[in-house]
Design a protein around this motif. Structure first.
Motif, PDB file in Angstrom:
ATOM      1  N   PHE A 353       0.975  -0.909   0.017  1.00 32.76           N
ATOM      2  CA  PHE A 353       0.184   0.086  -0.505  1.00 32.76           C
ATOM      3  C   PHE A 353       0.673   1.709   0.138  1.00 32.76           C
ATOM      4  CE2 PHE A 353      -3.767  -2.166   3.179  1.00 32.76           C
ATOM      5  CZ  PHE A 353      -3.470  -2.887   1.839  1.00 32.76           C
ATOM      6  N   TYR A 355       1.201   5.398   0.345  1.00 31.33           N
ATOM      7  CA  TYR A 355       0.341   6.284   0.661  1.00 31.33           C
ATOM      8  C   TYR A 355       1.103   7.503   1.010  1.00 31.33           C
ATOM      9  CZ  TYR A 355      -2.117   3.557   4.050  1.00 31.33           C
ATOM     10  OH  TYR A 355      -2.476   2.680   4.940  1.00 31.33           O
ATOM     11  N   LEU A 360      -4.212   6.998   1.304  1.00 33.22           N
ATOM     12  CA  LEU A 360      -4.195   6.218   0.046  1.00 33.22           C
ATOM     13  C   LEU A 360      -4.034   6.221  -1.250  1.00 33.22           C
ATOM     14  CD1 LEU A 360      -3.538   2.547   0.765  1.00 33.22           C
ATOM     15  CD2 LEU A 360      -6.293   2.487   1.086  1.00 33.22           C
ATOM     16  N   ASN A 363      -3.716   0.377  -3.147  1.00 36.87           N
ATOM     17  CA  ASN A 363      -4.206  -0.475  -2.875  1.00 36.87           C
ATOM     18  C   ASN A 363      -4.350  -1.192  -3.422  1.00 36.87           C
ATOM     19  OD1 ASN A 363      -4.764  -2.250  -0.824  1.00 36.87           O
ATOM     20  ND2 ASN A 363      -7.312  -1.183  -0.720  1.00 36.87           N
TER      21      ASN A 363
END
Ligand SMILES: *[C@@H]1O[C@H](CO)[C@@H](O)[C@H](O)[C@H]1NC(C)=O
Ligand SMILES: *[C@@H]1O[C@H](CO)[C@@H](O)[C@H](O)[C@H]1NC(C)=O
Ligand SMILES: *[C@@H]1O[C@H](CO)[C@@H](O)[C@H](O)[C@H]1NC(C)=O
Ligand SMILES: *[C@@H]1O[C@H](CO)[C@@H](O)[C@H](O)[C@H]1NC(C)=O
Ligand SMILES: *[C@@H]1O[C@H](CO)[C@@H](O)[C@H](O)[C@H]1NC(C)=O
Ligand SMILES: *[C@@H]1O[C@H](CO)[C@@H](O)[C@H](O)[C@H]1NC(C)=O
Ligand SMILES: *[C@@H]1O[C@H](CO)[C@@H](O)[C@H](O)[C@H]1NC(C)=O
Ligand SMILES: *[C@@H]1O[C@H](CO)[C@@H](O)[C@H](O)[C@H]1NC(C)=O
Length: 426
Positions: A353, A355, A360, A363
């Protein structure tokens, strides 16, 4: 005044007769000149007893809890202060040539604090990282912010050749001290200095002075404004080329530019300046075996006083999760960039994931965050997460194409790690 005093004295003569009270209802004032209640060893001060009655001649008496007792005069001149003068001072007047031996009331006491330690101001530089066209503000703060200081501003010039405990020479930035004293004797918090058109990494120092003869504080510790511009006369490159590293990684810092002598500097998260602890220094390359305390801003300083561009390095304990693999230098608008996530011994190939500024943004099963044409909006903090464990976050800088100058640096910056081998020093 003369009249009313005579009246009062009449009343008090009566009082004296009845109660044995020989006090005149006058309260002197203790004045400090200059008016600073916090002063330092070696400074001058005058403690004065003022009685607002010119018609009467007074003798003066002092009461103090300091180790120094002023003589029976209205003015106590301290030529060179020390802590033994610290204390509260109060005074009263005794009428000269009076059969009645009358005194005034005691004044309120005024506190004078003398510190034996020379003050060392703290210089702050804002912002810490240069952005094109923006000015830099220096701020100099003396502890016990008392009044009357003038401020002196210096550029720190690296000094590599001779042994110099400061490691910098200080060049005064302007001939006149910047004063916080206004013409009317009032004071302001004018303790800042603005620098325009600074384009490369630079160091600054300040100190303060006041009084006549002028008393000077120590010089502040140097503080810095950093340039991330790799096209400046000197630059620092990092190998492997990523911001984050694990503890016990071997990292090379190389000073580039047309200079023969270098040193690598490190400004740590604790706000302190260090010489980098190079395990080996080969030519202009400094090799470090990283530890947690190596998280810092790094730059090079040349023997002829030049500063290089600066970089951030973040060291992550390898038990604490993955690292983000992101470029050390700013990425040019329009270029492509690839961010990834890595464990100590291997790059993570899937299910990462990503960021951006804590939001986010990816994903899925991919292991990389590819941006094919970087724009200014991609600038910011990035971090990655794998199996619930997060990397530290790192800033990715985006440089406008117009900021770009002719250079031999690669225009397309691709960050990635060929295989697990790079990450494993063993
Ligand atoms: C005045 O009184 C003080 C004590 O209050 C005494 O020490 C001093 O000798 C007296 N002076 C005269 C001139 O009487
Ligand atoms: C000294 O004077 C200050 C005010 O000027 C007062 O706050 C403090 O209590 C005094 N201390 C003593 C020991 O008299
Ligand atoms: C000094 O500054 C204070 C607060 O800024 C202000 O109230 C005062 O009027 C000033 N005194 C003079 C003489 O300008
Ligand atoms: C270093 O990190 C700070 C934020 O912590 C950021 O503002 C700065 O631009 C970074 N410098 C580089 C060269 O990336
Ligand atoms: C780095 O330092 C650690 C701890 O001191 C040590 O275990 C490791 O062998 C060193 N690595 C290298 C490449 O020197
Ligand atoms: C490096 O500096 C020296 C002396 O300052 C100068 O003569 C030389 O031309 C420079 N070389 C380059 C590649 O700039
Ligand atoms: C990531 O996506 C999966 C499946 O689409 C979802 O179950 C999970 O909650 C998402 N994680 C986060 C942190 O949003
Ligand atoms: C990301 O870009 C690299 C080349 O920079 C490429 O090898 C890789 O396949 C790309 N990954 C994804 C998920 O698109």
């Amino acid at each position: 005044m003369g009249h009313s005093l005579l009246c009062m004295m009449g009343f008090f003569l009566l009082g004296t007769a009845v109660y044995g009270n020989a006090e005149v209802p006058i309260k002197p004032t203790v004045i400090l000149q200059p008016p600073w209640t916090q002063i330092y060893r070696g400074e001058r001060s005058t403690v004065r007893c003022e009685i607002h009655d010119e018609d009467i001649e007074w003798d003066y008496e002092w009461e103090t809890n300091s180790h120094r007792k002023p003589p029976n005069q209205n003015e106590y001149r301290i030529i060179s202060a020390s802590s033994s003068y610290s204390g509260n001072y109060s005074c009263r007047g005794r009428m000269k040539s009076s059969q009645h031996n009358k005194t005034t009331e005691w004044s309120d006491s005024v506190r004078l604090a003398v510190s034996d330690n020379k003050p060392r101001p703290v210089l702050t530089v804002s912002p810490s990282w240069l952005s094109p066209g923006a000015s830099v503000t220096l701020n100099c703060e003396v502890e016990h912010p008392s009044a009357g200081w003038s401020f002196y501003w210096y550029k720190a010039v690296p000094e590599l050749k001779t042994y110099n405990y400061r490691s910098y020479n200080f060049d005064l930035l302007s001939d006149n001290p910047y004063s916080n004293r206004l013409p009317d004797g009032n004071t302001t918090a004018q303790d800042s200095y603005i620098i325009h058109e600074q384009t490369s990494t630079a160091g600054y120092v300040c100190r303060a002075g006041r009084g006549d003869p002028e008393y000077h504080t120590d010089y502040s510790e140097p503080n810095f404004v950093w340039s991330e511009d790799v096209h400046s006369a000197a630059s620092l490159t990092v190998s492997p080329d990523r911001v984050q590293h694990f503890t016990s990684d071997s990292v090379s810092l190389t000073c580039e530019g047309n200079f023969t002598e270098w040193r690598v500097r490190k400004f740590s998260e604790d706000g302190r300046l260090y010489s980098s602890n190079c395990r080996t220094l080969t030519g202009s390359t400094c090799n470090i075996n990283t530890s947690k305390s190596d998280t810092a801003v790094y730059w090079c300083e040349s023997g002829s006083g030049e500063f290089s561009s600066a970089v951030n390095i973040t060291v992550q304990d390898y038990h604490s999760g993955p690292i983000l693999v992101s470029p050390v230098h700013p990425v040019t608008e329009g270029a492509s960039v690839s961010l990834s996530c890595s464990l100590k011994r291997k790059k993570i190939l899937s299910n990462v994931f990503f960021y951006h500024n804590d939001k986010l943004i990816q994903n899925d099963t991919r292991g990389e965050l590819n941006i094919s044409a970087v724009s200014k909006s991609d600038e910011g903090f990035y971090k990655c997460q794998f199996l619930g464990e997060e990397s530290p976050h790192s800033w990715m800088s985006v440089k406008g194409e117009q900021d770009q100058r002719v250079s031999s640096s690669p225009q397309r910056i691709s960050v990635g790690i060929a295989g697990g081998d790079d990450l494993d020093p063993f």
